[in-house]
Each structure stands twice: as structure tokens, then as C-alpha cells.
Design a protein around this motif. Structure first.
Motif, PDB file in Angstrom:
ATOM      1  N   ALA A 134       0.824  -1.211   0.000  1.00  0.00           N
ATOM      2  CA  ALA A 134       0.000   0.000   0.000  1.00  0.00           C
ATOM      3  C   ALA A 134       0.860   1.263   0.000  1.00  0.00           C
ATOM      4  CB  ALA A 134      -0.939   0.004   1.210  1.00  0.00           C
ATOM      5  N   VAL A 135       1.885   1.298   0.846  1.00  0.00           N
ATOM      6  CA  VAL A 135       2.768   2.467   0.895  1.00  0.00           C
ATOM      7  C   VAL A 135       3.509   2.615  -0.424  1.00  0.00           C
ATOM      8  CG1 VAL A 135       4.825   3.432   2.006  1.00  0.00           C
ATOM      9  CG2 VAL A 135       2.982   2.515   3.405  1.00  0.00           C
ATOM     10  N   ALA A 136       3.972   1.511  -0.998  1.00  0.00           N
ATOM     11  CA  ALA A 136       4.665   1.576  -2.284  1.00  0.00           C
ATOM     12  C   ALA A 136       3.725   2.080  -3.382  1.00  0.00           C
ATOM     13  CB  ALA A 136       5.235   0.210  -2.647  1.00  0.00           C
ATOM     14  N   ALA A 137       2.455   1.684  -3.331  1.00  0.00           N
ATOM     15  CA  ALA A 137       1.487   2.150  -4.329  1.00  0.00           C
ATOM     16  C   ALA A 137       1.269   3.656  -4.213  1.00  0.00           C
ATOM     17  CB  ALA A 137       0.164   1.396  -4.170  1.00  0.00           C
ATOM     18  N   VAL A 138       1.085   4.144  -2.983  1.00  0.00           N
ATOM     19  CA  VAL A 138       0.905   5.586  -2.774  1.00  0.00           C
ATOM     20  C   VAL A 138       2.168   6.327  -3.199  1.00  0.00           C
ATOM     21  CG1 VAL A 138       0.604   7.389  -1.014  1.00  0.00           C
ATOM     22  CG2 VAL A 138      -0.826   5.330  -0.963  1.00  0.00           C
ATOM     23  N   PHE A 139       3.314   5.798  -2.798  1.00  0.00           N
ATOM     24  CA  PHE A 139       4.596   6.413  -3.144  1.00  0.00           C
ATOM     25  C   PHE A 139       4.772   6.471  -4.662  1.00  0.00           C
ATOM     26  CE2 PHE A 139       9.278   6.023  -3.629  1.00  0.00           C
ATOM     27  CZ  PHE A 139       9.631   7.222  -3.055  1.00  0.00           C
ATOM     28  N   SER A 140       4.453   5.375  -5.348  1.00  0.00           N
ATOM     29  CA  SER A 140       4.577   5.333  -6.810  1.00  0.00           C
ATOM     30  C   SER A 140       3.640   6.345  -7.469  1.00  0.00           C
ATOM     31  CB  SER A 140       4.265   3.929  -7.327  1.00  0.00           C
ATOM     32  OG  SER A 140       5.201   3.016  -6.834  1.00  0.00           O
ATOM     33  N   PHE A 141       2.431   6.446  -6.946  1.00  0.00           N
ATOM     34  CA  PHE A 141       1.485   7.426  -7.482  1.00  0.00           C
ATOM     35  C   PHE A 141       2.018   8.848  -7.309  1.00  0.00           C
ATOM     36  CE2 PHE A 141      -2.253  10.207  -6.899  1.00  0.00           C
ATOM     37  CZ  PHE A 141      -2.779  10.107  -8.186  1.00  0.00           C
ATOM     38  N   LEU A 142       2.585   9.122  -6.132  1.00  0.00           N
ATOM     39  CA  LEU A 142       3.155  10.457  -5.898  1.00  0.00           C
ATOM     40  C   LEU A 142       4.366  10.717  -6.798  1.00  0.00           C
ATOM     41  CD1 LEU A 142       2.794  10.671  -2.015  1.00  0.00           C
ATOM     42  CD2 LEU A 142       1.458  11.893  -3.746  1.00  0.00           C
ATOM     43  N   LEU A 143       5.167   9.688  -7.044  1.00  0.00           N
ATOM     44  CA  LEU A 143       6.279   9.847  -7.986  1.00  0.00           C
ATOM     45  C   LEU A 143       5.754  10.144  -9.386  1.00  0.00           C
ATOM     46  CD1 LEU A 143       8.852   7.063  -7.018  1.00  0.00           C
ATOM     47  CD2 LEU A 143       9.123   9.534  -6.795  1.00  0.00           C
ATOM     48  N   PHE A 144       4.680   9.472  -9.754  1.00  0.00           N
ATOM     49  CA  PHE A 144       4.057   9.711 -11.048  1.00  0.00           C
ATOM     50  C   PHE A 144       3.590  11.164 -11.173  1.00  0.00           C
ATOM     51  CE2 PHE A 144       0.014   9.993 -13.393  1.00  0.00           C
ATOM     52  CZ  PHE A 144       0.467   9.668 -14.668  1.00  0.00           C
ATOM     53  N   LEU A 145       3.017  11.706 -10.080  1.00  0.00           N
ATOM     54  CA  LEU A 145       2.553  13.091 -10.089  1.00  0.00           C
ATOM     55  C   LEU A 145       3.706  14.080 -10.228  1.00  0.00           C
ATOM     56  CD1 LEU A 145      -0.210  13.122  -7.324  1.00  0.00           C
ATOM     57  CD2 LEU A 145      -0.523  13.180  -9.797  1.00  0.00           C
ATOM     58  N   GLY A 146       4.877  13.696  -9.738  1.00  0.00           N
ATOM     59  CA  GLY A 146       6.035  14.578  -9.803  1.00  0.00           C
ATOM     60  C   GLY A 146       6.160  15.431  -8.558  1.00  0.00           C
ATOM     61  N   TRP A 151       2.325  20.296  -9.311  1.00  0.00           N
ATOM     62  CA  TRP A 151       0.970  19.744  -9.304  1.00  0.00           C
ATOM     63  C   TRP A 151      -0.080  20.728  -9.801  1.00  0.00           C
ATOM     64  CZ3 TRP A 151       0.835  17.098  -3.832  1.00  0.00           C
ATOM     65  CH2 TRP A 151       1.714  16.027  -3.833  1.00  0.00           C
ATOM     66  N   PHE A 152       0.104  21.989  -9.556  1.00  0.00           N
ATOM     67  CA  PHE A 152      -0.918  22.980  -9.899  1.00  0.00           C
ATOM     68  C   PHE A 152      -0.447  23.926 -11.000  1.00  0.00           C
ATOM     69  CE2 PHE A 152      -1.519  21.812  -5.426  1.00  0.00           C
ATOM     70  CZ  PHE A 152      -2.744  21.190  -5.545  1.00  0.00           C
ATOM     71  N   ALA A 153       0.649  23.618 -11.617  1.00  0.00           N
ATOM     72  CA  ALA A 153       1.191  24.512 -12.646  1.00  0.00           C
ATOM     73  C   ALA A 153       0.527  24.292 -13.985  1.00  0.00           C
ATOM     74  CB  ALA A 153       2.702  24.288 -12.787  1.00  0.00           C
TER      75      ALA A 153
END
Length: 153
Positions: A134-146, A151-153
Motif C-alpha cells: 500500500a505504501v509503495a502504491a501511494v509512493f509510486s502514485f506520488l512519484l508519477f505526479l512529480g 501539481w498545480f502549474a
């Protein structure tokens, strides 16, 4: 591992990764060394931050902290090194003492959070794997977001 040991270890690790992140920021913006060190330090800090939030919530449920105490403890991770004085304050006030109340033979769980915690405590190996995924999934998603500044640019 009792709640006190878990919480103290992760609180210290969170503060330590702040050091790495601040060094990386200095290297990137003052010495203009590039992005490589920042990516590593930022990623490591982000991962430990998520682990701190998860372990804080787990300890919060077990120790039956007030909402204010729990929220302050989670929020302390946002301020560099604040997890250390918060941890010391909780320990001094006895809010980290005792064992896992919902472990085998312990108290009967009440409500969904305590039932989840009881399941985790009674099946630790399975819970560790599920938590890491679960933590790796959240972490990977956040890495994907950059980086957060994009995020808001």
C-alpha cells in the motif's frame, strides 16, 4: 515491538530524512549540483514521511489519543525535526507506554479502526506485506505526479 519503540524509531527516521532533504536542497539550489541528489533524498524522505503517518495513526488508535494529540502528532512531520520534540513530549506524558492492547488475548476491538488494528496485530507478517504494498502504491502514485511544486502549474 511495543508502540513506544515503533513510534520512536519512525519519528527519528523521519527527522533524519529531513537532514538528507535539507542537504539535497542546499546542494541543488546553492551549489547548483543538479537534480540527482534531490530526487534520491526527496524520494527517501517522502517514503519515510508516509511510514511516519501510518505508524502514527496506528499508535494513535492503540493508545487512544485525543483527536488533537493525534492530529498534532501527524502534523509534526511537516515541520523539520518536529517529530523529535513531539515524540519526547508524548513519552513524558505516558502516551507511548504499554503494549498493543488489541493483540492476541488483549482487549476486544470496537469500531472499524480497532478491528483493522486487531487484524494487523494478529497477522503481522501478512499485515507488513499489505502495508508495504500500500505504501509503495501511494509512493509510486506520488512519484508519477512529480514534485509538489508542479501539481498545480
Amino acid at each position: 515491538m511495543p508502540p513506544r519503540t515503533l513510534f520512536r524509531s519512525v519519528a527519528f527516521a523521519e527527522a533524519a530524512t529531513w537532514t538528507l532533504l535539507l542537504i539535497a536542497l542546499f546542494l541543488k539550489y546553492v551549489l547548483h549540483t543538479g537534480e540527482a541528489v534531490m530526487s534520491i533524498a526527496g524520494g527517501l524522505h517522502g517514503f519515510v514521511f508516509l511510514c511516519y503517518v501510518a505508524s502514527t495513526c496506528f499508535t494513535w488508535v492503540n493508545q487512544k489519543w485525543t483527536t488533537g494529540t493525534g492530529l498534532l502528532t501527524v502534523a509534526s512531520a511537516v515541520v523539520p525535526y518536529a517529530t523529535i520534540p513531539v515524540e519526547r513530549s508524548l513519552d513524558r506524558r505516558g502516551l507511548l507506554h504499554g503494549g498493543w492492547r488489541l493483540a492476541s488475548g488483549g482487549a476486544e476491538p470496537r469500531g472499524p479502526l480497532e478491528k483493522l488494528q486487531a487484524w494487523v496485530l494478529r497477522r503481522p507478517a501478512t499485515a507488513v506485506v499489505v502495508t508495504l504494498v500500500a505504501v509503495a502504491a501511494v509512493f509510486s502514485f506520488l512519484l508519477f505526479l512529480g514534485p509538489p511544486d508542479t501539481w498545480f502549474a
